[in-house]
Design an enzyme around this catalytic site. Structure first.
Site, PDB file in Angstrom:
ATOM      1  N   ARG A   1      -7.985  -3.326 -11.012  1.00 17.17           N
ATOM      2  CA  ARG A   1      -8.909  -2.347 -11.599  1.00 17.17           C
ATOM      3  C   ARG A   1      -9.666  -2.933 -12.785  1.00 17.17           C
ATOM      4  O   ARG A   1     -10.786  -2.521 -13.081  1.00 17.17           O
ATOM      5  CB  ARG A   1      -8.140  -1.087 -11.987  1.00 17.17           C
TER       6      ARG A   1
ATOM      7  N   GLY B   1      -0.597  -5.789 -11.950  1.00 20.17           N
ATOM      8  CA  GLY B   1      -0.315  -4.539 -12.664  1.00 20.17           C
ATOM      9  C   GLY B   1      -0.707  -4.611 -14.118  1.00 20.17           C
ATOM     10  O   GLY B   1      -0.192  -5.429 -14.869  1.00 20.17           O
TER      11      GLY B   1
ATOM     12  N   CYS C   1       0.839  -1.204   0.000  1.00 21.81           N
ATOM     13  CA  CYS C   1       0.000   0.000   0.000  1.00 21.81           C
ATOM     14  C   CYS C   1       0.879   1.262   0.000  1.00 21.81           C
ATOM     15  O   CYS C   1       1.756   1.413   0.855  1.00 21.81           O
ATOM     16  CB  CYS C   1      -0.901  -0.021   1.237  1.00 21.81           C
TER      17      CYS C   1
HETATM   18  C1  LIG Z   1      -8.957   1.512  -5.587  1.00 22.19           C
HETATM   19  C2  LIG Z   1      -7.828   0.565  -5.288  1.00 22.19           C
HETATM   20  C3  LIG Z   1      -7.770  -0.077  -4.056  1.00 22.19           C
HETATM   21  C4  LIG Z   1      -6.763  -0.985  -3.777  1.00 22.19           C
HETATM   22  N1  LIG Z   1      -6.748  -1.647  -2.574  1.00 22.19           N
HETATM   23  C5  LIG Z   1      -5.856  -2.618  -2.366  1.00 22.19           C
HETATM   24  C6  LIG Z   1      -5.901  -3.408  -1.191  1.00 22.19           C
HETATM   25  O1  LIG Z   1      -6.704  -3.167  -0.293  1.00 22.19           O
HETATM   26  N2  LIG Z   1      -5.010  -4.417  -1.063  1.00 22.19           N
HETATM   27  C7  LIG Z   1      -4.094  -4.701  -2.049  1.00 22.19           C
HETATM   28  O2  LIG Z   1      -3.319  -5.651  -1.925  1.00 22.19           O
HETATM   29  N3  LIG Z   1      -4.018  -3.961  -3.147  1.00 22.19           N
HETATM   30  C8  LIG Z   1      -4.873  -2.947  -3.343  1.00 22.19           C
HETATM   31  N4  LIG Z   1      -4.814  -2.237  -4.496  1.00 22.19           N
HETATM   32  C9  LIG Z   1      -3.794  -2.575  -5.513  1.00 22.19           C
HETATM   33  C10 LIG Z   1      -4.323  -3.588  -6.512  1.00 22.19           C
HETATM   34  O3  LIG Z   1      -4.589  -4.824  -5.883  1.00 22.19           O
HETATM   35  C11 LIG Z   1      -3.320  -3.830  -7.663  1.00 22.19           C
HETATM   36  O4  LIG Z   1      -2.121  -4.331  -7.144  1.00 22.19           O
HETATM   37  C12 LIG Z   1      -3.027  -2.566  -8.442  1.00 22.19           C
HETATM   38  O5  LIG Z   1      -4.211  -1.847  -8.731  1.00 22.19           O
HETATM   39  C13 LIG Z   1      -2.301  -2.897  -9.749  1.00 22.19           C
HETATM   40  O6  LIG Z   1      -3.079  -3.654 -10.623  1.00 22.19           O
HETATM   41  P1  LIG Z   1      -3.872  -2.988 -11.876  1.00 22.19           P
HETATM   42  O7  LIG Z   1      -2.901  -2.069 -12.575  1.00 22.19           O
HETATM   43  O8  LIG Z   1      -4.228  -4.206 -12.732  1.00 22.19           O
HETATM   44  O9  LIG Z   1      -5.036  -2.269 -11.323  1.00 22.19           O
HETATM   45  C14 LIG Z   1      -5.771  -1.264  -4.761  1.00 22.19           C
HETATM   46  C15 LIG Z   1      -5.815  -0.585  -5.981  1.00 22.19           C
HETATM   47  C16 LIG Z   1      -6.815   0.322  -6.248  1.00 22.19           C
HETATM   48  C17 LIG Z   1      -6.821   1.014  -7.581  1.00 22.19           C
END
Ligand SMILES: Cc1cc2nc3c(=O)[nH]c(=O)nc-3n(C[C@H](O)[C@H](O)[C@H](O)COP(=O)(O)O)c2cc1C
Length: 462
Positions: A353, A329, A218
Site C-alpha cells: 500500500r 506489512g 489472500c
Molecule cells: C488492494 C490490495 C490488493 C492486494 N493484492 C495482492 C495480490 O494480488 N497478491 C499479493 O500477494 N498480495 C496482495 N495484497 C497484499 C499486499 O501485497 C501486502 O502483503 C499487504 O498489503 C501488506 O503490506 P502493507 O501493510 O505494506 O500494505 C494486496 C493488498 C491490498 C491492500
C-alpha cells in the site's frame, strides 16, 4: 473483490518494540558495504538477474498492472509481482471470469522489455490446475490452450513425448519441442505492441516471467468450500501438494517463490501449519518466501507483527543462514524498508500500500542506498508522473471498448493517492474523487499541477 476484502485501515506502524531508534540511512549503507551498490544479497541477484536492491513492488489486485509497474521501475523498483491471477483464469485465457474476481489477464502480462524482471503470481485450489497454469505462464502460452487444459484436467495422451514436464507425484509427461512452431497464443504474450514507443522497441526480446509466485496469503473467503490463497494455511497437506505440483511442472531454471501469511490465526495449531508449509517449500527448492506479518484472519486490519516476523526469520535461517526471506506489512516509507530489514533480518521488503500513488518510495530507497538525502517529489514531478501513468494505463487498456473513459475512471483511485503529496492534498483529493472523465482528470492537473513553483509538501516522513 480479489485479495482486497479490507484495505481501508489507516497507516499504522508495525509492532516492533525498540525499533524507533533504527537509522535507515545507516542500515542502507551497511547493505551497500556488504553486498555492493544496490545492497541486494548476491544469492537473490543470481536467482533473478536485475533484482539488485532489497525491495520490490508487491502484487496489489486492482492496482499493480503493467502501467503501475513500469512507473515504479522508472523510479528505481528492481522487481515486481503481478496481481494474484486465478489459475483457471490463466487456463481459460481470461474468458468467463469477472474482473472483480481477481486480476485480469491483460493487466498482468509483462508490459514489454521495460517490465522486467517480473514474477507471475498464481492462486488456486487444485494442484494440477496450478501446475498447468504455472507452466503456461512460464512458457508464455507456447503450447496450445488445449494442451495446457489437458495438463490440468487429464488426457495425458495429448502431450508430446519426453521432457521436463511432470504431473504431481513426479510422473514425466511431456516437454516442449524446441523446433516446433508455437501455436497462436490464446493469451497475449506481452504488451510490447500496445506500449508507448519507449517501451515497444522491437529489438527487446519478448517479455516473460522471471519467477512464479504461489499465493498462500489472500484472505478472501474460500469458494465452494475449496481452499485457496491464505486459506491453505488451515490445510497444510493441500498447500504442500500445490507447491510440489508447481515446482515439478515449472522448468528448474525458473525460480518458484511463495507469498504466505505468518499464520492463519494465532492458535498453536495454525502456527505449526505455517511451519509445516514453509519448511516443505524450502526443502523442495522454493527460492524464497515473502511473509506477510499479519494473519489471514486479520486480513489488512491492524498492525503487522514485525516482532513475530523476526522470530520466524531466525528459526527459518537455522537450516541455512543465507536463506532469502522477504517481509511484508506496514512499509509506508522508504525508511521502513531498511527498518524492517534491520529489525527482522529479512533479505528485503515487499512494498504494497505504501507505493500506491507513491512511486517515489523507490527513488527514496535508492537515494538512501546511495548515501543521499531522500527527496520528496516536486509538483512538476508529480504532474509528469500522473500524466505518464495515465498514458501507460491507456496503452494497457488499449484493446478495450471505451478504453479512454475506463482509464479515466480507474485513474481516479490513483489520483486520490497521488494527492497525498500535494501541498493542498485534501482539496486535490476531493477533486480527484469527483473525476468521471478524461477531461475532468486533465482539469484537475491544470488546476493544481500547472504551477511548478507551487513547492513540495514539507515534512514527508522517511
Ligand atoms: C488492494 C490490495 C490488493 C492486494 N493484492 C495482492 C495480490 O494480488 N497478491 C499479493 O500477494 N498480495 C496482495 N495484497 C497484499 C499486499 O501485497 C501486502 O502483503 C499487504 O498489503 C501488506 O503490506 P502493507 O501493510 O505494506 O500494505 C494486496 C493488498 C491490498 C491492500
Amino acid at each position: 473483490m480479489g485479495c482486497t476484502s479490507n484495505n481501508a485501515t489507516p497507516h499504522a506502524p508495525a509492532i516492533a518494540p525498540g525499533a524507533e531508534g533504527i537509522d535507515p540511512a545507516a542500515i542502507a549503507a551497511g547493505l551497500v558495504r556488504s553486498h555492493g551498490p544496490g545492497g541486494m544479497h548476491p544469492r537473490v541477484r543470481e536467482l533473478v538477474p536485475g533484482f539488485d536492491a532489497p525491495f520490490f513492488q508487491a502484487g496489489l489486485a486492482g492496482y499493480s498492472d503493467a502501467a503501475m509497474r513500469i512507473v515504479a521501475r522508472r523510479h528505481g523498483c528492481p522487481y515486481c509481482v503481478t496481481e494474484a491471477l486465478l489459475d483457471r483464469t490463466i487456463l481459460a485465457g481470461g474468458r468467463g471470469f469477472a474482473k472483480a474476481d481477481l486480476g485480469d489477464l491483460h493487466d498482468n502480462v509483462p508490459g514489454g522489455g521495460e517490465d522486467q524482471p517480473l514474477a507471475g503470481q498464481i492462486l488456486g485450489s487444485d494442484p494440477a490446475e496450478m501446475a498447468a497454469a504455472a507452466l503456461k505462464m512460464t512458457e508464455q502460452a507456447a503450447r496450445s490452450a488445449k494442451e495446457y487444459r489437458h495438463l490440468a484436467y487429464g488426457d495425458k495422451e495429448a502431450m508430446a513425448p519426453g521432457g521436463h514436464l511432470r504431473l504431481p507425484g513426479g510422473e514425466q509427461i511431456g516437454r516442449l519441442d524446441p523446433t516446433a512452431e508455437p501455436p497462436s497464443p490464446s493469451m497475449p504474450r506481452c504488451l510490447n505492441a500496445s506500449m508507448p514507443s519507449s517501451a515497444s522497441d522491437s529489438s527487446i526480446p519478448l517479455a516473460s516471467f522471471a519467477a512464479i509466485d504461489i499465493n498462500l496469503a489472500c484472505p478472501v473467503k474460500k469458494i465452494s468450500r475449496k481452499a485457496r490463497g491464505g486459506h491453505w494455511l488451515a490445510q497444510p497437506a493441500g498447500a504442500i501438494a500445490i507447491l510440489e505440483a508447481v515446482r515439478e511442472a515449472v522448468p528448474s531454471e525458473t525460480p518458484c517463490t511463495l507469498k504466505i501469511r505468518r499464520s492463519f490465526d494465532d492458535t498453536p495449531e495454525m502456527v505449526e501449519n505455517f511451519w509445516t508449509i514453509l519448511d516443505a517449500a524450502y526443502s523442495m527448492g522454493y527460492a524464497w518466501a515473502t511473509i506477510h506479518a499479519r494473519t489471514v484472519e486479520q486480513k489488512y486490519v491492524g498492525p503487522s507483527r514485525w516482532d513475530l516476523l523476526r522470530d520466524i526469520v531466525q528459526r527459518a535461517r537455522r537450516a541455512d543462514p543465507d536463506r532469502p526471506i522477504f517481509g511484508s506489512g506496514d512499509i509506508w516509507t522508504a525508511g521502513d524498508i531498511f527498518r524492517m530489514i534491520d529489525y527482522t533480518g529479512v533479505t528485503g521488503a515487499s512494498v504494497a500500500r505504501g507505493c500506491i500513488g507513491n512511486p517515489w518510495i523507490f527513488r527514496q530507497a535508492r537515494q538512501l542506498l546511495a548515501g543521499e538525502t531522500p527527496a520528496p517529489p516536486t509538483i512538476a514531478e508529480q504532474r509528469s508522473v500522473l500524466e505518464e501513468h495515465f498514458e501507460l494505463a491507456l496503452a494497457v487498456n488499449a484493446g478495450m471498448r471505451s478504453a479512454e473513459s475506463f482509464t479515466g475512471r480507474t485513474m481516479r483511485k490513483f489520483g486520490i493517492r497521488f494527492a497525498e503529496h500535494h501541498p493542498q492534498g485534501e482539496e486535490v483529493r476531493q477533486r480527484f474523487i469527483q473525476v468521471t472523465s478524461l477531461d475532468e482528470w486533465r482539469g484537475v492537473l491544470e488546476e493544481f499541477y500547472a504551477d511548478s513553483a507551487a513547492g513540495t509538501k514539507e515534512g514527508v516522513p522517511i
